[in-house]
Design a protein around this motif. Structure first.
Motif, mmCIF file in Angstrom:
data_model
loop_
_atom_site.group_PDB
_atom_site.id
_atom_site.type_symbol
_atom_site.label_atom_id
_atom_site.label_comp_id
_atom_site.label_asym_id
_atom_site.label_seq_id
_atom_site.Cartn_x
_atom_site.Cartn_y
_atom_site.Cartn_z
ATOM 1 N N ILE A 68 34.217 9.820 -31.477
ATOM 2 C CA ILE A 68 33.134 8.879 -31.188
ATOM 3 C C ILE A 68 31.804 9.611 -31.061
ATOM 4 N N SER A 69 31.783 10.748 -30.387
ATOM 5 C CA SER A 69 30.524 11.469 -30.239
ATOM 6 C C SER A 69 30.062 12.041 -31.579
ATOM 7 N N ASP A 70 31.007 12.479 -32.430
ATOM 8 C CA ASP A 70 30.651 12.943 -33.767
ATOM 9 C C ASP A 70 30.064 11.798 -34.577
ATOM 10 N N PHE A 71 30.691 10.648 -34.489
ATOM 11 C CA PHE A 71 30.218 9.446 -35.167
ATOM 12 C C PHE A 71 28.810 9.089 -34.694
ATOM 13 N N GLU A 72 28.628 9.135 -33.386
ATOM 14 C CA GLU A 72 27.343 8.759 -32.805
ATOM 15 C C GLU A 72 26.234 9.705 -33.265
ATOM 16 N N LEU A 73 26.518 11.003 -33.270
ATOM 17 C CA LEU A 73 25.514 11.972 -33.693
ATOM 18 C C LEU A 73 25.115 11.773 -35.151
ATOM 19 N N ARG A 74 26.090 11.498 -35.987
ATOM 20 C CA ARG A 74 25.808 11.365 -37.412
ATOM 21 C C ARG A 74 25.098 10.072 -37.769
ATOM 22 N N TYR A 75 25.547 8.960 -37.219
ATOM 23 C CA TYR A 75 25.131 7.675 -37.749
ATOM 24 C C TYR A 75 24.207 6.875 -36.848
ATOM 25 N N LYS A 76 24.008 7.338 -35.633
ATOM 26 C CA LYS A 76 23.078 6.643 -34.741
ATOM 27 C C LYS A 76 21.659 6.707 -35.316
ATOM 28 N N TYR A 77 21.317 7.850 -35.901
ATOM 29 C CA TYR A 77 19.999 8.011 -36.502
ATOM 30 C C TYR A 77 19.803 7.022 -37.652
ATOM 31 N N LEU A 78 20.822 6.857 -38.477
ATOM 32 C CA LEU A 78 20.735 5.927 -39.605
ATOM 33 C C LEU A 78 20.448 4.513 -39.124
ATOM 34 N N ILE A 79 21.215 4.058 -38.154
ATOM 35 C CA ILE A 79 21.058 2.690 -37.656
ATOM 36 C C ILE A 79 19.687 2.510 -37.017
ATOM 37 N N LYS A 80 19.251 3.512 -36.245
ATOM 38 C CA LYS A 80 17.922 3.431 -35.615
ATOM 39 C C LYS A 80 16.814 3.374 -36.660
ATOM 40 N N LYS A 81 16.926 4.214 -37.679
ATOM 41 C CA LYS A 81 15.896 4.282 -38.708
ATOM 42 C C LYS A 81 15.803 2.968 -39.488
ATOM 43 N N LEU A 82 16.955 2.410 -39.835
ATOM 44 C CA LEU A 82 16.950 1.137 -40.557
ATOM 45 C C LEU A 82 16.357 0.016 -39.705
ATOM 46 N N LYS A 83 16.718 0.006 -38.428
ATOM 47 C CA LYS A 83 16.172 -1.017 -37.529
ATOM 48 C C LYS A 83 14.654 -0.862 -37.392
ATOM 49 N N LEU A 84 14.205 0.373 -37.272
ATOM 50 C CA LEU A 84 12.776 0.634 -37.152
ATOM 51 C C LEU A 84 12.014 0.178 -38.404
ATOM 52 N N LEU A 85 12.585 0.436 -39.580
ATOM 53 C CA LEU A 85 11.956 -0.018 -40.822
ATOM 54 C C LEU A 85 11.822 -1.536 -40.850
#
Length: 140
Positions: A68-85
């Protein structure tokens, strides 16, 4: 409440839509406004993949904390960036189409968000990797 298979199915559908629009429709029409359709579908795909992961973990208790922490580190940025866009698009009064780029300024033009094909392709590849990770869990 949705079942885990529904989350996975929706994640795949949104990803396939984003991929199709990016690879087929967008190059054919050359309409930069399709960018937000791509971003919205990638965001929905990523969120559904995350919901699948959390539902799966809650139901089967088979995912360890390191995954879960590996998943969070990798893909949390993607989800945040898409939401920000998407938020910048919704809050912006103006979108500027320049050659191969879409520029979204904030209200006072002090910050510019520039979206080009390579940035979109990077987001698409990240979302594809996320979906592959989730599919591997489903195949267990």
């Amino acid at each position: 409440m949705k079942k885990s298979k529904d989350f996975l199915r929706e994640a795949e559908e949104h990803f396939m839509t984003a991929d199709h629009v990016f690879r087929i429709t967008y190059p054919m029409l050359k309409d930069k406004r399709l960018i937000f359709s791509i971003v919205q579908n990638l965001y929905n795909s990523s969120l559904n993949a995350l919901h699948f992961l959390l539902y799966y973990e809650n139901l089967y208790k088979q995912i360890d904390i390191s995954q879960i922490s590996d998943f969070e580190l990798r893909y949390k940025y993607l989800i945040k960036k898409l939401k920000l866009l998407l938020e910048k698009h919704m809050n912006s009064n103006v979108e500027i189409l320049r050659k191969d780029k879409l520029v979204i300024p904030n209200d006072d033009y002090s910050e510019l968000e520039i979206i080009d094909d390579s940035k979109l392709e990077n987001h698409l590849n990240d979302a594809r990797k996320l979906l592959e990770v989730v599919k591997q869990l489903n195949d267990r």
